[in-house]
Design an enzyme around this catalytic site. Structure first.
Site, mmCIF file in Angstrom:
data_model
loop_
_atom_site.group_PDB
_atom_site.id
_atom_site.type_symbol
_atom_site.label_atom_id
_atom_site.label_comp_id
_atom_site.label_asym_id
_atom_site.label_seq_id
_atom_site.Cartn_x
_atom_site.Cartn_y
_atom_site.Cartn_z
ATOM 1 N N SER A 184 -31.391 28.368 4.418
ATOM 2 C CA SER A 184 -30.739 27.084 4.779
ATOM 3 C C SER A 184 -30.993 26.143 3.493
ATOM 4 C CB SER A 184 -31.966 26.715 5.822
ATOM 5 O OG SER A 184 -31.424 25.422 6.507
ATOM 6 N N HIS A 210 -27.466 28.234 7.127
ATOM 7 C CA HIS A 210 -27.341 27.123 8.034
ATOM 8 C C HIS A 210 -26.356 26.072 7.310
ATOM 9 C CE1 HIS A 210 -31.802 27.692 9.643
ATOM 10 N NE2 HIS A 210 -30.934 28.932 10.067
ATOM 11 N N ASP A 305 -36.896 29.385 10.887
ATOM 12 C CA ASP A 305 -35.974 30.400 11.456
ATOM 13 C C ASP A 305 -35.938 31.727 10.374
ATOM 14 O OD1 ASP A 305 -33.732 31.549 12.605
ATOM 15 O OD2 ASP A 305 -32.221 30.625 11.468
#
Length: 365
Positions: A184, A210, A305
């Site tokens: 991310s 992301h 995540d």
């Protein structure tokens, strides 16, 4: 939220309205102080030198000097980290990717019509990212802004170590048939370092970065140019082939499936309740279900995540390689995996590349 000196922020945008909106968004953050405002990149460069901000929130399209040139100039002077405030359009996405290549550390998306964007979402993202990069700058004021490294191996760091996990004490005797990566915040720079250091890829490699949907095609093209190797945006029904790096299309979730002939394909995965997209958890879980010997990699990023999906892989003694949080732009995702006990090894980015190359070698024991 005040535990020490305030984070000094320079706001750069040619629109009076946008500058006022950004001021309004950041008013509740008592630990952030807007120390100056600039209307173009040239003024931003002058104010950056004079006001010594910890962070710059930078627009892209401005007169005199645009945001990309301003970022490049600030990065050249080892100035403060720049967060791009960009439109979530194909044009804005392309410019944002170029800004990341020029040295920007992060971005916050706004709707192309600033008046109609989701103020609460932008406020949260902007505040979190200004806080993170401001603290980073304050903790290491002599360090330069993070810039894109060349696509070549970097020297190893001394923090590389296995963790005390059953899978870390289990010799891996199989050659991976699929590598899945979750990343991310800080990902664009980190992926260049990791993928540039890898040798030949004997299996597909899939990245859940992301990003908004409008960004990932440009990001994949940027990586292909930088790395000089096949990189593509992945969508529904795409075949995954050895040697190609696939960046999952942003704003949605995806899973891998194995066909009867042994090949992998990507499929869209609607629903699921993930907060961040593409979801690394969903990608990792599907890899564990479909691949014979998958390898998961968790890199820099906010949140957790990847931890749940990696847990299912680690429980079956598949490798889960996690970036050392101290080497991350943001250590949230790797830290969550380590705390949950699902990391089989904690390594620097360069060491992750070396470990993957070793796993790719058929004689590895």
């Amino acid at each position: 939220m005040m535990d020490g000196p305030r984070i000094r922020l320079l706001v750069v945008d040619d629109s009076n309205f946008v500058r006022a909106a950004l001021r309004k968004m950041l008013e509740p953050a008592s630990d952030i102080e807007i120390v100056g405002e600039a209307r173009d990149g040239a003024e931003a460069l002058r104010l950056s030198r004079r006001l010594k901000p910890h962070v710059v929130a930078m627009d892209l399209n401005m007169p005199v000097m645009d945001g990309i040139e301003a970022v490049r100039a600030i990065a050249r002077e080892k100035g403060p980290p720049c967060i791009m405030v960009s439109n979530e359009t194909s044009e804005g996405a392309g410019a944002t990717i170029r800004a990341l290549e020029a040295g920007a550390v992060d971005f916050v998306c706004k709707n192309s019509s600033f008046i109609s964007f989701d103020m609460a979402s932008i406020e949260r993202q902007l505040t979190e990212k200004v806080r993170h990069w401001g603290r980073w700058r304050m903790a290491a004021p002599g360090e330069g802004v993070v810039t894109s490294p060349p696509p070549s191996p970097l020297p190893p760091v001394s923090m590389d170590h296995p963790v005390d996990h059953p899978a870390s004490r289990h010799g891996f005797h199989h050659r991976p048939d699929l590598v899945v990566i979750g990343v991310s915040t800080g990902g664009p720079v980190t992926l260049v370092e990791l993928l540039g250091a890898l040798g030949p890829l004997p299996c597909p490699l899939v990245v859940a970065q992301h990003m908004p949907a409008s960004f990932t095609a440009g990001f994949a093209a940027s990586l292909a140019r930088t790395l000089k190797r096949p990189v593509a945006e992945g969508g529904d029904g795409m075949a995954l082939v050895p040697g190609r790096i696939v960046i999952l299309r942003g704003g949605a979730d995806w899973v891998v499936r194995r066909l009867v002939d042994g090949r992998f394909v990507l499929l869209a995965a609607p629903g699921g309740g993930a907060i961040h997209h593409p979801s690394a958890d969903r990608l990792f879980r599907s890899a564990g279900q479909e691949a014979v010997f998958p390898v998961a990699v968790i890199l820099t990023g906010m949140g957790d995540d990847g931890t749940a999906g990696a847990g299912e892989l680690a429980a079956r003694r598949f490798p889960v390689l996690v970036q050392d949080p101290d080497s991350c732009a943001v250590g949230g995702m790797p830290g969550a995996a380590i705390r949950a006990g699902v990391a089989t090894e904690v390594l620097s980015v360069a060491a992750i590349a070396r470990r993957l190359d070793t796993l790719f070698t058929p004689t590895q024991a």
